[in-house]
Design a protein around this motif. Structure first.
Motif, PDB file in Angstrom:
ATOM      1  N   PHE A  67       0.818  -1.207   0.000  1.00  0.00           N
ATOM      2  CA  PHE A  67       0.000   0.000   0.000  1.00  0.00           C
ATOM      3  C   PHE A  67       0.853   1.259   0.000  1.00  0.00           C
ATOM      4  O   PHE A  67       1.965   1.284   0.581  1.00  0.00           O
ATOM      5  N   VAL A  68       0.319   2.266  -0.624  1.00  0.00           N
ATOM      6  CA  VAL A  68       0.963   3.577  -0.646  1.00  0.00           C
ATOM      7  C   VAL A  68       1.171   4.051   0.795  1.00  0.00           C
ATOM      8  O   VAL A  68       0.283   3.918   1.640  1.00  0.00           O
ATOM      9  N   GLY A  69       2.369   4.563   1.083  1.00  0.00           N
ATOM     10  CA  GLY A  69       2.674   5.122   2.404  1.00  0.00           C
ATOM     11  C   GLY A  69       3.159   4.109   3.412  1.00  0.00           C
ATOM     12  O   GLY A  69       3.598   4.487   4.509  1.00  0.00           O
ATOM     13  N   GLU A  70       3.094   2.828   3.092  1.00  0.00           N
ATOM     14  CA  GLU A  70       3.509   1.827   4.073  1.00  0.00           C
ATOM     15  C   GLU A  70       4.921   1.313   3.768  1.00  0.00           C
ATOM     16  O   GLU A  70       5.408   1.380   2.634  1.00  0.00           O
ATOM     17  N   GLU A  71       5.545   0.754   4.805  1.00  0.00           N
ATOM     18  CA  GLU A  71       6.942   0.325   4.689  1.00  0.00           C
ATOM     19  C   GLU A  71       7.098  -0.866   3.741  1.00  0.00           C
ATOM     20  O   GLU A  71       6.296  -1.811   3.768  1.00  0.00           O
ATOM     21  N   MET A  72       8.160  -0.789   2.944  1.00  0.00           N
ATOM     22  CA  MET A  72       8.587  -1.940   2.145  1.00  0.00           C
ATOM     23  C   MET A  72      10.105  -2.085   2.301  1.00  0.00           C
ATOM     24  O   MET A  72      10.820  -1.091   2.445  1.00  0.00           O
ATOM     25  N   TYR A  73      10.545  -3.322   2.283  1.00  0.00           N
ATOM     26  CA  TYR A  73      11.981  -3.614   2.369  1.00  0.00           C
ATOM     27  C   TYR A  73      12.356  -4.474   1.169  1.00  0.00           C
ATOM     28  O   TYR A  73      11.654  -5.439   0.836  1.00  0.00           O
ATOM     29  N   MET A  74      13.463  -4.113   0.514  1.00  0.00           N
ATOM     30  CA  MET A  74      13.915  -4.829  -0.687  1.00  0.00           C
ATOM     31  C   MET A  74      15.147  -5.672  -0.330  1.00  0.00           C
ATOM     32  O   MET A  74      16.149  -5.137   0.170  1.00  0.00           O
ATOM     33  N   ASN A  75      15.052  -6.945  -0.599  1.00  0.00           N
ATOM     34  CA  ASN A  75      16.187  -7.842  -0.346  1.00  0.00           C
ATOM     35  C   ASN A  75      16.494  -8.644  -1.607  1.00  0.00           C
ATOM     36  O   ASN A  75      15.573  -9.041  -2.337  1.00  0.00           O
TER      37      ASN A  75
END
Lengths: 132, 301
Positions: free
Chosen positions: B91-99
């Motif tokens: 969702f827009v505005g929520e945290e994402m982590y790229m691994n």
């Protein structure tokens, strides 16, 4: 102490050797030189060679042994050197030659060399033979 | 390329995050790809569809992942294959982590490296929302010169190494003698003249200090022994234990036509069990490279 009636300019050899892949593997085992360029063709090609190449020390060994067989019992090299000018490929004839460059009563200096099938000198060697 | 050649397989990229996609990102994406599905940028439209916030476009995540690989690899990679699975909504505005990590080195040449990479996007609840597999071809690490400073550091010119103790085994001597053409391999206790090479910790690979030279992304065009010279005080004999001390004494470059020749020279002192020196050798190894823009024939020390 033995001695030899050698004269300056006397020829040693020729001796023709052909190093098979089995020879190269045996030499690798007895000399502990397991460099892949001497028995793995793919690796040798990756290093810029057309195929597996003969160990420099094996060619030097041919030359030294040829000279000692010529010199007879009790002979040994007190000095020996080899410079490798070109590669020799597995399965191709290697012609070994030598000449006496200085002869004394109990000491002989020799020059030795290998030639490939194109008559190019691939190993240049020199040494001093003495007798035990 | 940021990866060291030998470290590629299993390499784990540095995590990027938290990343938050903004409404502006989604609007820009909508404008650039002409996809104006409004639940990607309008909160009320998203809520009307049952989402708590605008939903991030799947293709936007795919684009981010492909760009990330270039960031991670440090160069413009050529994507050969790409697949992506959307496992959950981001969702827009929520945290994402790229691994990401390298899961296979498909090929590795002097010019290019082809890698298979796995990339995952994880949300703030540590749930994987997106998985991608990518095969990418990147230019191998480019260098144009032999790193002499590094070589001199590892060779430690002038510093003795050892002693290495070797027993001259009868079976080795006999086998060696046969291969070099000795007619009666067992008729003498003297070992063959060139057997000093079999007592060399470098040839035996008991001492490996410059292996990195073979890993350099430079074209190799030959090499091996350049020269060997030995002076014996007396013949070596079968059954003896010989202590060998090796010292690198020189390293230098010579240019020959379009080849660059790298020489490393070492000296070996051989002593018997009484500690008496029985032989001294000087040995040179050479590696030949075809370096970019190499020419001339001058020696470079």
């Amino acid at each position: 102490m033995g001695e030899i009636n050698a004269v300056k300019g006397e020829r040693i050899g020729p001796l023709t050797m052909v190093a098979t892949k089995t020879d190269l593997v045996k030499f690798a085992g007895s000399s502990q030189d397991f460099n892949l360029i001497h028995y793995d063709a793919d690796y040798a090609i990756s290093r810029g060679f057309p195929t597996v190449i003969v160990h420099g020390f094996l060619k030097a060994g041919y030359l030294a042994q040829m000279a000692l067989e010529w010199a007879g019992p009790g002979a040994w090299f007190s000095e020996f050197g080899a410079t490798y000018r070109g590669v020799d490929l597995v399965g191709q004839p290697i012609l070994c030659w030598g000449v006496v460059t200085k002869a004394e009563k109990d000491r002989v200096e020799v020059e030795l060399w290998t030639e490939n099938v194109a008559q190019e000198k691939t190993t240049l060697s020199e040494g001093v033979i003495q007798w035990q | 390329m940021i990866l060291d050649i030998k470290d590629k397989n299993g390499f784990v990229f540095e995590e990027i995050g938290p990343v938050r996609c903004s409404i502006e990102d989604m609007v820009r994406w909508a404008g650039s790809c002409d996809d104006f599905t409004n639940f990607h940028y309008e909160a009320s439209a998203a809520q009307a569809r049952g989402f708590r916030a605008p939903v991030i476009n799947g293709p936007w995540k795919a684009m981010v992942i492909r760009n990330l690989l270039n960031v991670w690899l440090g160069s413009e990679g050529k994507t050969l294959k790409f697949s992506i699975k959307y496992l959950d909504t981001d969702f827009v505005g929520e945290e994402m982590y790229m691994n990401g990590r390298v899961i296979e080195v498909i090929s590795d040449s002097d010019d290019f490296v082809q890698l298979k990479c796995e990339i995952k996007i994880t949300n703030g609840e540590q749930k994987v929302t997106t998985e991608a597999l990518c095969e990418v071809q990147v230019q191998a690490e480019q260098i144009s010169e032999i790193p002499m400073a590094r070589l001199l550091e590892v060779l430690e010119i002038g510093t003795p190494k050892g002693p290495f103790v070797y027993e001259i085994a009868k079976t080795d001597v006999e086998r060696y003698s046969r291969v070099i053409g000795k007619k009666n391999p067992t008729d003498s206790e003297f070992v063959p003249t060139t057997f000093f090479g079999a007592l060399d910790p470098i040839e035996r690979r008991d001492l490996c200090v410059d292996d990195f030279l073979l890993e350099l992304p430079l074209k190799k065009v030959g090499g091996g022994n350049a020269f060997n010279k030995v002076v014996y005080k007396r013949p070596l004999k079968t059954g003896e234990k010989i202590s060998v001390t090796t010292t690198y004494v020189d390293a230098y470059i010579k240019k020959s036509g379009n080849r660059t020749l790298l020489f490393r020279v070492r000296e070996n002192i051989m002593a018997d069990e009484s500690g008496i020196q029985v032989a001294h050798s000087r040995n040179g190894h050479v590696l030949a490279f075809a370096l970019p823009n190499a020419s001339g024939s001058e020696a470079v020390k």
